[in-house]
Design a protein around this motif. Structure first.
Motif, mmCIF file in Angstrom:
data_model
loop_
_atom_site.group_PDB
_atom_site.id
_atom_site.type_symbol
_atom_site.label_atom_id
_atom_site.label_comp_id
_atom_site.label_asym_id
_atom_site.label_seq_id
_atom_site.Cartn_x
_atom_site.Cartn_y
_atom_site.Cartn_z
ATOM 1 N N ASN A 85 2.414 6.090 3.392
ATOM 2 C CA ASN A 85 2.901 6.513 4.700
ATOM 3 C C ASN A 85 3.514 7.904 4.607
ATOM 4 N N GLU A 86 3.981 8.401 5.746
ATOM 5 C CA GLU A 86 4.562 9.741 5.826
ATOM 6 C C GLU A 86 3.601 10.787 5.235
ATOM 7 N N ILE A 87 2.294 10.613 5.498
ATOM 8 C CA ILE A 87 1.304 11.537 4.940
ATOM 9 C C ILE A 87 1.406 12.898 5.638
ATOM 10 N N ASP A 88 1.555 13.936 4.843
ATOM 11 C CA ASP A 88 1.540 15.314 5.324
ATOM 12 C C ASP A 88 0.204 15.899 4.891
ATOM 13 N N TRP A 89 -0.725 16.017 5.833
ATOM 14 C CA TRP A 89 -2.076 16.436 5.493
ATOM 15 C C TRP A 89 -2.133 17.904 5.082
ATOM 16 N N GLU A 90 -1.181 18.705 5.539
ATOM 17 C CA GLU A 90 -1.161 20.123 5.167
ATOM 18 C C GLU A 90 -0.675 20.301 3.730
ATOM 19 N N VAL A 91 0.425 19.651 3.404
ATOM 20 C CA VAL A 91 0.975 19.725 2.047
ATOM 21 C C VAL A 91 0.218 18.799 1.104
ATOM 22 N N ARG A 92 -0.480 17.816 1.679
ATOM 23 C CA ARG A 92 -1.244 16.809 0.932
ATOM 24 C C ARG A 92 -0.315 15.931 0.073
ATOM 25 N N SER A 93 0.685 15.369 0.750
ATOM 26 C CA SER A 93 1.627 14.484 0.070
ATOM 27 C C SER A 93 1.818 13.222 0.890
ATOM 28 N N ALA A 94 2.320 12.174 0.237
ATOM 29 C CA ALA A 94 2.569 10.903 0.921
ATOM 30 C C ALA A 94 3.659 10.136 0.192
ATOM 31 N N ASN A 95 4.290 9.246 0.924
ATOM 32 C CA ASN A 95 5.203 8.272 0.340
ATOM 33 C C ASN A 95 4.418 6.987 0.042
ATOM 34 N N PHE A 96 4.838 6.278 -0.985
ATOM 35 C CA PHE A 96 4.200 5.015 -1.361
ATOM 36 C C PHE A 96 5.233 3.907 -1.390
ATOM 37 N N ARG A 97 4.856 2.742 -0.895
ATOM 38 C CA ARG A 97 5.711 1.566 -1.028
ATOM 39 C C ARG A 97 4.840 0.327 -1.160
ATOM 40 N N ILE A 98 5.453 -0.724 -1.657
ATOM 41 C CA ILE A 98 4.700 -1.957 -1.908
ATOM 42 C C ILE A 98 5.618 -3.156 -1.707
ATOM 43 N N ALA A 99 5.038 -4.278 -1.314
ATOM 44 C CA ALA A 99 5.802 -5.522 -1.205
ATOM 45 C C ALA A 99 4.875 -6.708 -1.435
ATOM 46 N N ILE A 100 5.318 -7.626 -2.251
ATOM 47 C CA ILE A 100 4.676 -8.944 -2.344
ATOM 48 C C ILE A 100 5.668 -9.915 -1.724
ATOM 49 N N PHE A 101 5.342 -10.370 -0.527
ATOM 50 C CA PHE A 101 6.287 -11.117 0.287
ATOM 51 C C PHE A 101 6.601 -12.513 -0.250
ATOM 52 N N GLN A 102 5.630 -13.136 -0.891
ATOM 53 C CA GLN A 102 5.803 -14.535 -1.261
ATOM 54 C C GLN A 102 5.871 -14.715 -2.778
ATOM 55 N N PRO A 103 6.797 -15.552 -3.251
ATOM 56 C CA PRO A 103 6.937 -15.778 -4.695
ATOM 57 C C PRO A 103 5.641 -16.205 -5.371
ATOM 58 N N LYS A 104 4.786 -16.934 -4.668
ATOM 59 C CA LYS A 104 3.552 -17.415 -5.301
ATOM 60 C C LYS A 104 2.573 -16.283 -5.602
ATOM 61 N N GLY A 105 2.829 -15.097 -5.056
ATOM 62 C CA GLY A 105 1.984 -13.952 -5.351
ATOM 63 C C GLY A 105 2.503 -13.103 -6.491
ATOM 64 N N ARG A 106 3.675 -13.472 -7.029
ATOM 65 C CA ARG A 106 4.303 -12.670 -8.070
ATOM 66 C C ARG A 106 4.006 -13.229 -9.460
ATOM 67 N N GLY A 107 4.185 -12.379 -10.451
ATOM 68 C CA GLY A 107 3.970 -12.794 -11.833
ATOM 69 C C GLY A 107 2.509 -12.909 -12.223
ATOM 70 N N LYS A 108 1.628 -12.281 -11.453
ATOM 71 C CA LYS A 108 0.190 -12.350 -11.727
ATOM 72 C C LYS A 108 -0.412 -10.981 -12.044
ATOM 73 N N GLY A 109 0.440 -9.965 -12.150
ATOM 74 C CA GLY A 109 -0.060 -8.615 -12.381
ATOM 75 C C GLY A 109 -0.587 -7.938 -11.131
ATOM 76 N N LEU A 110 -0.388 -8.549 -9.973
ATOM 77 C CA LEU A 110 -0.941 -7.999 -8.736
ATOM 78 C C LEU A 110 -0.218 -6.720 -8.304
ATOM 79 N N GLY A 111 1.084 -6.648 -8.572
ATOM 80 C CA GLY A 111 1.834 -5.459 -8.184
ATOM 81 C C GLY A 111 1.331 -4.211 -8.890
ATOM 82 N N PHE A 112 1.084 -4.328 -10.183
ATOM 83 C CA PHE A 112 0.570 -3.194 -10.958
ATOM 84 C C PHE A 112 -0.835 -2.824 -10.483
ATOM 85 N N TRP A 113 -1.657 -3.817 -10.273
ATOM 86 C CA TRP A 113 -3.025 -3.579 -9.795
ATOM 87 C C TRP A 113 -3.010 -2.891 -8.435
ATOM 88 N N MET A 114 -2.210 -3.373 -7.492
ATOM 89 C CA MET A 114 -2.118 -2.773 -6.164
ATOM 90 C C MET A 114 -1.626 -1.335 -6.241
#
Length: 204
Positions: A85-114
């Protein structure tokens, strides 16, 4: 500008671009209630109304300065998101964020992959030069994942956030395209450290 993006798959999990028709499931599957770990590590408020979430979600799908990807489980449930988000197309920069909302999605290496596939999309497809993020100092697991994906510390906003009643730091990190190119070489030859686990970080 119509957004186009690939779809990625890992062990039956899919990461794909969010669509307007996902809005109801996004809210009901993840905000009723919102997981306490997500609240703690993102610094967001603990409760959101259906109107707030769906309205914001729909605006995100139309915005030209962001890409919102949803993590879909093998049974079709929305478990998390990865966002540029917050993509500045002129400067060519962006902010990055991530969330795994549910515990059953954690501990599987998905955060690193995403993190890695979104990072690569930012540089390869969008042609960005810089991707930045911030992570709280009490979220060491997330910082480890970001370091393993090539991000570097740039600075610290000391005692800028609260963890309960304790003041904590907000760590600023970023990755440049030139650094990413070198990092990708290391990923291909196996010389980079890798991290598993899962994480929730960042700002909307």
């Amino acid at each position: 500008m119509k957004k186009n993006a690939p779809q990625w798959e890992k062990d039956g999990f899919i990461l794909r671009l969010a669509e307007p028709e996902d809005a109801q499931n996004y809210y009901h599957q993840n905000f009723c209630p919102l997981d306490r770990e997500v609240v703690r590590f993102t610094g967001c408020k603990p409760e959101f109304s259906e109107k707030e979430v769906i309205g914001f979600f729909l605006e995100c799908t139309k915005a030209t300065d962001r890409y919102d990807f949803l993590l879909i489980s093998p049974d079709g449930e929305i478990l998390g998101e990865s966002v540029l988000n917050e993509i500045d197309w002129e400067v060519r920069s962006a902010n990055f964020r991530i969330a795994i909302f549910q515990p059953k999605g954690r501990g599987k290496g998905l955060g690193f992959w995403m993190t890695c596939v979104t990072r690569d999309f930012a540089f390869e497809t969008l042609g960005l030069n810089r991707v930045e993020l911030d992570v709280f100092s009490f979220n060491a697991r997330a910082e480890k994942v970001y370091l393993a994906a090539g991000f570097r510390r740039e600075g610290v906003r000391r005692q800028a956030v609260l963890d309960g009643s304790t003041l904590a730091d907000d760590i600023l990190m970023a990755l440049l395209k030139s650094e990413w190119k070198e990092w990708k070489k290391g990923e291909l030859d196996g010389s980079n450290d890798r991290a598993g686990g899962s994480l929730v970080t960042g700002r909307h």
